[in-house]
Write a protein that holds these residues in place. Structure first.
Motif, PDB file in Angstrom:
ATOM      1  N   THR A   1      45.926  34.056  47.843  1.00 57.85           N
ATOM      2  CA  THR A   1      45.405  33.014  47.190  1.00 57.85           C
ATOM      3  C   THR A   1      45.642  33.094  45.593  1.00 57.85           C
ATOM      4  O   THR A   1      45.664  34.118  45.223  1.00 57.85           O
ATOM      5  CB  THR A   1      43.910  32.961  47.385  1.00 57.85           C
ATOM      6  N   ARG A   2      45.588  32.034  45.138  1.00 50.19           N
ATOM      7  CA  ARG A   2      45.765  32.012  43.600  1.00 50.19           C
ATOM      8  C   ARG A   2      44.612  31.695  42.546  1.00 50.19           C
ATOM      9  O   ARG A   2      45.056  31.389  41.648  1.00 50.19           O
ATOM     10  CB  ARG A   2      47.196  31.316  43.321  1.00 50.19           C
TER      11      ARG A   2
ATOM     12  N   GLU B   1      44.668  36.140  38.956  1.00 47.47           N
ATOM     13  CA  GLU B   1      43.669  35.121  39.788  1.00 47.47           C
ATOM     14  C   GLU B   1      44.706  35.246  41.160  1.00 47.47           C
ATOM     15  O   GLU B   1      43.918  34.509  42.046  1.00 47.47           O
ATOM     16  CB  GLU B   1      44.028  33.968  39.324  1.00 47.47           C
ATOM     17  N   SER B   2      45.387  36.344  41.330  1.00 41.82           N
ATOM     18  CA  SER B   2      45.874  36.121  42.984  1.00 41.82           C
ATOM     19  C   SER B   2      45.241  37.333  43.750  1.00 41.82           C
ATOM     20  O   SER B   2      44.914  38.405  43.124  1.00 41.82           O
ATOM     21  CB  SER B   2      47.255  36.046  42.808  1.00 41.82           C
ATOM     22  N   ARG B   3      45.123  37.031  45.095  1.00 44.32           N
ATOM     23  CA  ARG B   3      44.340  37.801  45.740  1.00 44.32           C
ATOM     24  C   ARG B   3      45.121  37.982  47.163  1.00 44.32           C
ATOM     25  O   ARG B   3      45.447  36.956  47.568  1.00 44.32           O
ATOM     26  CB  ARG B   3      42.867  37.631  46.229  1.00 44.32           C
TER      27      ARG B   3
ATOM     28  N   LYS C   1      34.631  38.581  47.120  1.00 41.13           N
ATOM     29  CA  LYS C   1      33.844  38.861  48.365  1.00 41.13           C
ATOM     30  C   LYS C   1      32.810  37.506  48.184  1.00 41.13           C
ATOM     31  O   LYS C   1      32.744  36.745  49.261  1.00 41.13           O
ATOM     32  CB  LYS C   1      33.174  40.140  48.614  1.00 41.13           C
TER      33      LYS C   1
ATOM     34  N   THR D   1      40.654  30.762  47.647  1.00 40.25           N
ATOM     35  CA  THR D   1      39.942  31.449  48.308  1.00 40.25           C
ATOM     36  C   THR D   1      38.714  30.868  49.228  1.00 40.25           C
ATOM     37  O   THR D   1      38.684  30.957  50.302  1.00 40.25           O
ATOM     38  CB  THR D   1      39.471  32.653  47.536  1.00 40.25           C
TER      39      THR D   1
ATOM     40  N   GLU E   1      28.842  41.821  52.953  1.00 39.20           N
ATOM     41  CA  GLU E   1      29.549  42.581  51.785  1.00 39.20           C
ATOM     42  C   GLU E   1      29.518  44.159  51.825  1.00 39.20           C
ATOM     43  O   GLU E   1      28.136  44.353  52.164  1.00 39.20           O
ATOM     44  CB  GLU E   1      29.308  41.879  50.368  1.00 39.20           C
TER      45      GLU E   1
ATOM     46  N   ASP F   1      36.981  45.826  46.335  1.00 35.76           N
ATOM     47  CA  ASP F   1      36.168  46.471  45.074  1.00 35.76           C
ATOM     48  C   ASP F   1      35.211  45.301  44.438  1.00 35.76           C
ATOM     49  O   ASP F   1      35.266  44.195  44.748  1.00 35.76           O
ATOM     50  CB  ASP F   1      37.313  46.702  44.365  1.00 35.76           C
TER      51      ASP F   1
ATOM     52  N   ALA G   1      36.143  41.677  43.515  1.00 31.52           N
ATOM     53  CA  ALA G   1      37.481  41.375  44.443  1.00 31.52           C
ATOM     54  C   ALA G   1      37.510  39.674  44.878  1.00 31.52           C
ATOM     55  O   ALA G   1      38.552  39.234  45.118  1.00 31.52           O
ATOM     56  CB  ALA G   1      37.686  42.156  45.787  1.00 31.52           C
TER      57      ALA G   1
ATOM     58  N   ASP H   1      24.498  41.859  51.333  1.00 21.42           N
ATOM     59  CA  ASP H   1      25.155  42.960  50.182  1.00 21.42           C
ATOM     60  C   ASP H   1      24.614  44.120  50.346  1.00 21.42           C
ATOM     61  O   ASP H   1      23.610  44.283  49.858  1.00 21.42           O
ATOM     62  CB  ASP H   1      24.876  42.133  48.801  1.00 21.42           C
TER      63      ASP H   1
HETATM   64  N1  LIG Z   1      41.974  34.344  44.030  1.00 19.93           N
HETATM   65  C1  LIG Z   1      40.693  34.460  43.609  1.00 19.93           C
HETATM   66  N2  LIG Z   1      39.835  34.815  44.759  1.00 19.93           N
HETATM   67  C2  LIG Z   1      38.367  35.007  44.636  1.00 19.93           C
HETATM   68  N3  LIG Z   1      38.000  35.177  43.299  1.00 19.93           N
HETATM   69  C3  LIG Z   1      38.734  34.907  42.402  1.00 19.93           C
HETATM   70  C4  LIG Z   1      39.988  34.535  42.576  1.00 19.93           C
HETATM   71  N4  LIG Z   1      40.782  34.531  41.264  1.00 19.93           N
HETATM   72  C5  LIG Z   1      39.729  34.810  40.294  1.00 19.93           C
HETATM   73  N5  LIG Z   1      38.402  35.073  41.015  1.00 19.93           N
HETATM   74  C6  LIG Z   1      37.399  35.417  40.102  1.00 19.93           C
HETATM   75  O1  LIG Z   1      36.860  36.691  40.596  1.00 19.93           O
HETATM   76  C7  LIG Z   1      35.612  36.786  40.579  1.00 19.93           C
HETATM   77  C8  LIG Z   1      35.132  37.246  42.045  1.00 19.93           C
HETATM   78  O2  LIG Z   1      34.049  37.882  42.155  1.00 19.93           O
HETATM   79  P1  LIG Z   1      33.026  37.937  43.241  1.00 19.93           P
HETATM   80  O3  LIG Z   1      31.588  37.907  42.817  1.00 19.93           O
HETATM   81  O4  LIG Z   1      33.368  36.979  44.439  1.00 19.93           O
HETATM   82  O5  LIG Z   1      33.387  39.330  43.666  1.00 19.93           O
HETATM   83  P2  LIG Z   1      32.863  40.296  44.596  1.00 19.93           P
HETATM   84  O6  LIG Z   1      33.762  40.935  45.581  1.00 19.93           O
HETATM   85  O7  LIG Z   1      31.606  39.629  45.597  1.00 19.93           O
HETATM   86  O8  LIG Z   1      32.168  41.610  43.850  1.00 19.93           O
HETATM   87  P3  LIG Z   1      30.693  42.388  44.077  1.00 19.93           P
HETATM   88  O9  LIG Z   1      31.169  43.448  44.948  1.00 19.93           O
HETATM   89  O10 LIG Z   1      30.523  42.872  42.644  1.00 19.93           O
HETATM   90  O11 LIG Z   1      29.758  41.652  44.707  1.00 19.93           O
HETATM   91  C9  LIG Z   1      34.931  35.446  40.360  1.00 19.93           C
HETATM   92  O12 LIG Z   1      34.690  35.471  39.163  1.00 19.93           O
HETATM   93  C10 LIG Z   1      36.089  34.570  40.662  1.00 19.93           C
HETATM   94  O13 LIG Z   1      36.073  33.537  39.981  1.00 19.93           O
END
Ligand SMILES: Nc1ncnc2c1ncn2[C@@H]1O[C@H](COP(=O)(O)OP(=O)(O)OP(=O)(O)O)[C@@H](O)[C@H]1O
Ligand SMILES: [Mg+2]
Length: 152
Positions: free
Chosen positions: A10-11, A136-138, A43, A16, A110, A38, A41, A81
């Motif tokens: 995803t970009r 911003e890619s995952r 989630k 996502t 999570e 991480d 990431a 979580d």
């Molecule tokens: N391709 C992408 N997919 C998901 N999130 C993205 C993407 N690109 C940028 N982001 C940004 O990355 C961040 C992801 O944060 P998120 O809270 O979802 O992470 P998390 O994995 O839940 O972390 P934690 O373990 O701390 O709970 C958000 O700010 C989101 O906008």
């Protein structure tokens, strides 16, 4: 149990969420979805996509302090979580078994690896890692029971 694995890049956060929303339609009631990756990431972002698909109105944040948030949608959604727990012993205090084995909606967890030994065999697993196309890619890897096992 036969399982299938797919990988998608995803970009953006929106992409996502759209991926999560598309997958939500394929999750039978009682699906336990384990999210790996991480801090930051994506989630929680993925769970926000599930919530959107289920018509949840309330904003979905991080259940970092409450550990479990529940939302009403077309199916109930539980967002858990486990970052702050140390292991399976702590999980019993949360009533986690009820979510794992007696929930009729979608249970998204999570840091589910904290309770690896408690997870049911039919869990979905979503792993989120940095992608190859910038900030911003995952890379999102989805592993789930093969479809034919869902129908019986
Ligand atoms: N391709 C992408 N997919 C998901 N999130 C993205 C993407 N690109 C940028 N982001 C940004 O990355 C961040 C992801 O944060 P998120 O809270 O979802 O992470 P998390 O994995 O839940 O972390 P934690 O373990 O701390 O709970 C958000 O700010 C989101 O906008
Ligand atoms: Mg999170």
């Amino acid at each position: 149990m036969e399982r299938t694995k797919q990988q998608v890049e995803t970009r953006s956060a929106a992409e996502t969420q759209a991926l999560a929303a598309a997958l939500a339609a394929e999750m039978p009631p009682g699906t336990v979805l384990c999210l790996h990756g991480d801090l930051g990431a994506g989630k929680t972002c993925f769970v926000q996509g599930l919530a959107k698909a289920l018509g949840v109105r309330r904003p979905v944040g991080s259940p970092t302090f409450t550990l479990i948030n529940e939302y009403r949608g077309t199916k109930p959604l539980a967002h858990i979580d486990l970052y702050r727990i140390r292991g399976a012993g702590d999980a019993f205090g949360l009533g986690l078994e009820d979510y794992l084995f007696h929930h009729g909606g979608i249970v998204a967890i999570e840091w589910a690896e904290r309770v690896a030994e408690l997870l049911p065999e039919g869990c979905w697993h979503v792993r989120m890692e940095p992608g190859a196309e910038g900030e911003e890619s995952r890379r999102v890897t989805v592993e789930r029971p093969a479809r034919e096992f869902l129908s019986d």
